[in-house]
Design a protein around this motif. Structure first.
Motif: not given
Length: 892
Positions: A596-598, A609-613, A620-622, A644-646
């Motif tokens: 989770v970023g800003v 932003t939210f995505g794979a960590g 990955l740029k997800d 990554v939601s999957r």
């Protein structure tokens, strides 16, 4: 409200052309010729001291010689002369100007100084400026062609706003060949004064405009841009092409989030929250406009494909998968009906292959049956001309099937000569038709995207979610302390304290500066622990050997402490090392890493932003990107957009992760960026998620100085719902009244409220005989941009529902320093103090907004309202041109 402040620009009654010329190759000559040739009904005055006459009309040396009212000035003279001309226009009471001349803000140094001079003159004279350095403006319906283009736009219902004059001419040329007409064409140029937001605000209420097309290169004022975009998109489809993918800059080296999110991602996120659709080419722009200008809308993205050939059906299926469009699963009853209507050898699945010998009757039956299926949101009907095919008759059969349906039908008649009449038949009935399946699938994707983005547009989150209250004051003090020491990167302890202030879950941690302190901290926390280097000069700790995990024994702690410092000093000899962080080790078996970023975007402000960590996030740029404020709906939409939601769902031996916990963290981060404008960058990476919760294992926060004089939420592109303005009071009879800002979901309540007003009360409020609010008025009154307008409603609880008793509102005037007010209370609830309370809330909110004054119009026979205005300190005077109307004013 009165006439829009851009009315003189879009609907002038008279025009003066500065720099008019007989030379057809000059800008002044071309624009003057276009105005005469386009059939503009009002007078057009050429102004140029070099000529006595141009054509059969006298040419004036200055505007003062004209002696008649001029609404619009069109300026095509050298840049250095323009400020003086605007000054003269101000003396002549001109209200709007189009500056075609170049040489202003697009040039550094003298050009920017000249632009400042131009704007100073315009503001002094109260003249709105389109441009400079623009192609001009067209309004085909009134014969207005104030451009120097060789193209002529046909009259129609599309409006085009473009930052590029060259692209305007290209689009106009394309549209001419495709019989596409325009309600307006606006080239904004440098947007020194009138920008996208102002033009969108006007076009949103323009009855000639049904859809809006935009070409955007950059945004000067994000709040104004988003405000106008959201206002327009609530009432009519808006489709945007955005050019330029800007370099991510040096921030990529500073944070994981910065390396992931480019300005194009942010622009996409802004469009999503504004409820608009983005296209990538001119063809896509018009395809989206064609589809969205029809009344059909979708409730989902489940598509049925009907075809008379297997190959095109497969092509369409492939493109649907690539577009994220779901092929509808036909119900058993639909399959049964198709079995009765089609030959035995039909495909028995979706795509519905009705075979190469398909008759028009077969097309009609298949279309009607698929449209009737509740599991189908739209139908794509395809045809390839084969020996037994009747393309034109088949098109008419599909049209007959479409008439009673609300679901969208898209047609794709492949070929050219044999299918031309069929396509023309679809076009006459406004059924979108495409020459290939890929374009048709892209168009259906626009419908689905429009629906999803319109849902996001309806969201009106407050700055604080309905969670435990954060310690905003404590967090502010921590940031101010760091900035006072001239530090922008918060220490590990300060970062953890900030996250704790907003109740972001973390594992226990302690700071150690010596090997013995590290050992003591590990013993206190309990093994296993993780050890991480603390340095303001090191962003990616793993890259320099600054992270050690799963330390299980006390004997290893001091050795690892020393070894870690050696690695770091070797890799980064100049880095300042402040010690290490000893953290309780996360050891749960089902954890997944997310981020989770800003970032603080230079145009749109804070972005989440939210995505794979983990350590491979840049590869990955997800990620999904959203503008704050967030609510549960927006946060979950962000999560669903990522790959990554999957992984967060049930996967092999892993139980589903706790999405409520992830949503909780996203809402907490949204609260942080709303309430703490000093946050410039933030990474929570990794955020570990499992079936029981989410924990921030590592974080980094960079802050910057807040600009002086900034009001709350001025740093955000979207103003949050002003939940701090909610209040309550009690009437003398004990009735509890709530006063709060209006929300989009109050639309039905607002409609009932107006319907329940007496005819007299409705007439006093709207100054016309109005039975109830139109859909456009309802949207305008309930879906507010809280940065420029505000409505307070008074409500009571009745049974399980809320009932509106009164409403007061202000609309911000173009000067940004004053507002126009309105108030109405249900007849049976008048004389109870509700109107006074509502207007007091409006006055206080306008004062907080920084307004200097509030103004309103009251019918002279509305005695009760005039008495209330007097009691609240408003002065009265008769409206000069309407003796039956009283102008009321209060200086704040």
């Amino acid at each position: 409200m009165g006439r829009h402040y851009l009315e003189h620009l879009f609907n002038p009654r008279s025009i003066a052309v500065f720099g008019a010329s007989e030379l057809p190759e000059s800008v002044g000559g071309r624009v003057y010729h276009n105005l005469i040739a386009s059939g503009f009904k009002g007078p057009v005055y050429p102004v140029n001291p070099k000529y006595q006459q141009i054509g059969d009309k006298p040419c004036y040396h200055s505007i003062h010689e004209i002696g008649e009212t001029v609404d619009l000035a069109v300026v095509a003279t050298p840049a250095a002369t323009v400020p003086g001309l605007i000054n003269a226009c101000g003396e002549h009471h001109v209200q709007a100007a189009i500056i075609l001349s170049a040489g202003f803000g697009e040039q550094a140094g003298a050009g920017k100084a000249l632009e400042r001079s131009l704007l100073d003159e315009a503001r002094r004279a109260n003249i709105r400026i389109l441009g400079p350095n623009c192609l001009g403006l067209m309004r085909p319906a009134i014969g207005l062609n104030a451009t120097f283009s060789n193209n002529v736009a046909q009259s129609g219902s599309l409006a085009l706003i473009s930052q590029s004059g060259a692209l305007c001419t290209a689009i106009l040329d394309w549209a001419s060949g495709h019989q596409v007409g325009f309600s307006a064409m606006v080239s904004v140029g440098d947007t020194a004064d009138v920008g996208f937001g102002d033009i969108l605000d006007y076009l949103s209420m323009d009855p000639q405009t049904r859809s809006i097309l935009m070409y955007v290169e950059g945004v000067r004022d994000a709040r104004n841009f988003m405000s106008g975009l959201r206002a327009a998109a609530r009432l009519k489809p808006v489709i945007v092409i955005k050019a330029g993918r800007h370099a991510e800059g040096s921030r990529a080296a500073m944070s994981h989030t910065g390396s992931l999110v480019g300005s194009d991602d942010v622009f996409d996120a802004a469009l999503e929250r504004a409820g608009v659709v983005r296209a990538n080419t001119i063809e896509q722009l018009f395809a989206a406009a064609q589809l969205l200008s029809t009344p059909q809308r979708v409730s989902g993205n489940r598509l049925a494909i009907i075809t008379n050939a297997g190959g095109p059906g497969v092509m369409a299926t492939d493109r649907a998968v690539e577009q994220g469009i779901r092929l509808a699963e036909l119900s058993e009853s639909t399959i049964g009906r198709l079995n009765q209507a089609l030959p035995k050898s039909w495909s028995h699945n979706n795509p519905v292959d009705i075979l190469g010998d398909a008759t028009p009757e077969r097309y009609r039956a298949a279309t009607e049956i698929c449209l009737a299926d509740e599991q189908v949101d739209g139908v794509l009907v395809m045809l390839t001309p084969q020996a037994m095919t009747e393309p034109t008759d088949a098109a008419h059969a599909v049209i007959k099937a479409a008439n009673p349906q609300r679901k969208p039908i898209l047609s794709c008649w492949l070929g050219e000569k044999q299918v031309r009449k069929g396509r023309e038949a679809f076009a006459r009935k406004r059924i979108p038709t495409f020459i290939n399946p890929e374009s048709a699938l892209e168009a259906f994707g626009y419908l689905s995207e429009f629906r999803r983005n319109q849902e996001l547009l309806m969201q009106a989150p407050g700055p604080l979610a309905e969670l435990d209250a954060p310690d905003v004051e404590g967090a502010q003090l921590i940031i101010e302390g760091a900035l006072a020491e001239d530090r922008t990167l918060l220490s590990s302890l300060e970062t953890k304290a900030l996250l704790r202030a907003f109740n972001v879950p973390m594992l226990p941690a302690m700071t150690a500066r010596t090997p013995n302190e590290a050992l003591a901290a590990a013993e206190y926390l309990g093994f296993p622990v993780a050890m991480k280097i603390l340095s303001p000069d090191i962003t990616h700790k793993s890259d320099v050997g600054g992270v050690w995990l799963n330390i299980n024994r006390a004997q290893a702690v001091r050795h690892i402490f020393a070894e870690m410092l050696d690695h770091v000093r070797e890799a980064k000899p100049d880095a300042r090392v402040e010690g290490v962080s000893i953290e309780k080790m996360y050891r749960r078996p089902h954890g997944r890493e997310v981020l989770v970023g800003v970032i603080d975007d230079p145009a749109f402000g804070p972005v989440i932003t939210f995505g794979a960590g983990g350590t491979a996030v840049e590869i990955l740029k997800d990620r999904a990107v959203a503008l704050p404020p967030l609510n549960d709906h927006i946060a979950r939409s962000m999560i669903r957009q990522t790959h990554v939601s999957r992984m967060l769902q049930r996967f092999r031996n892993l139980p589903p992760a706790n999405l409520d916990a992830v949503t909780h963290v996203l809402l907490r981060v949204s609260e942080m960026v709303c309430e703490l404008p000093q946050i410039k960058e933030m990474d929570i990476n990794p955020l570990m998620v499992d079936e029981d919760g989410a924990w921030a294992l590592d974080a980094r926060i960079v802050v910057h100085y807040k600009p002086p004089g900034q009001r709350p939420y001025d740093h955000m592109a979207i103003h949050p719902y002003p939940s701090h303005l909610v209040s309550s009071f009690q009437l003398f009879d004990g009735t509890d009244i709530t006063i709060r800002p209006i929300r989009p979901e109050d639309a039905e309540m607002e409609k009932d409220f107006v319907r329940n007003l007496s005819p007299e009360a409705r007439y006093f409020r709207f100054m016309e005989s109005l039975q109830e609010l139109s859909q456009e008025m309802l949207i305008r009154f309930t879906q507010l941009d809280y940065s420029r307008e505000l409505a307070f409603i008074a409500t009571i609880k009745r049974d399980s529902s809320e009932v509106e008793l009164g409403v007061a509102r202000y609309f911000s005037n173009p000067d940004g320093e004053s507002g126009e007010i309105a108030l109405v209370v249900l007849d049976e609830w008048q004389n109870k103090g509700i109107g006074t309370r509502l207007m007091s809330c409006v006055i206080d909110a306008a004062r907080e907004k920084g307004f200097n004054s509030l103004h309103g119009e009251v019918l002279a026979n509305n005695v009760k309202m005039l008495y209330l205005m007097t009691k609240l300190g408003f002065t009265h005077r008769s409206k000069p041109d309407e003796p039956g109307v009283v102008l009321v004013t209060k200086h704040l």
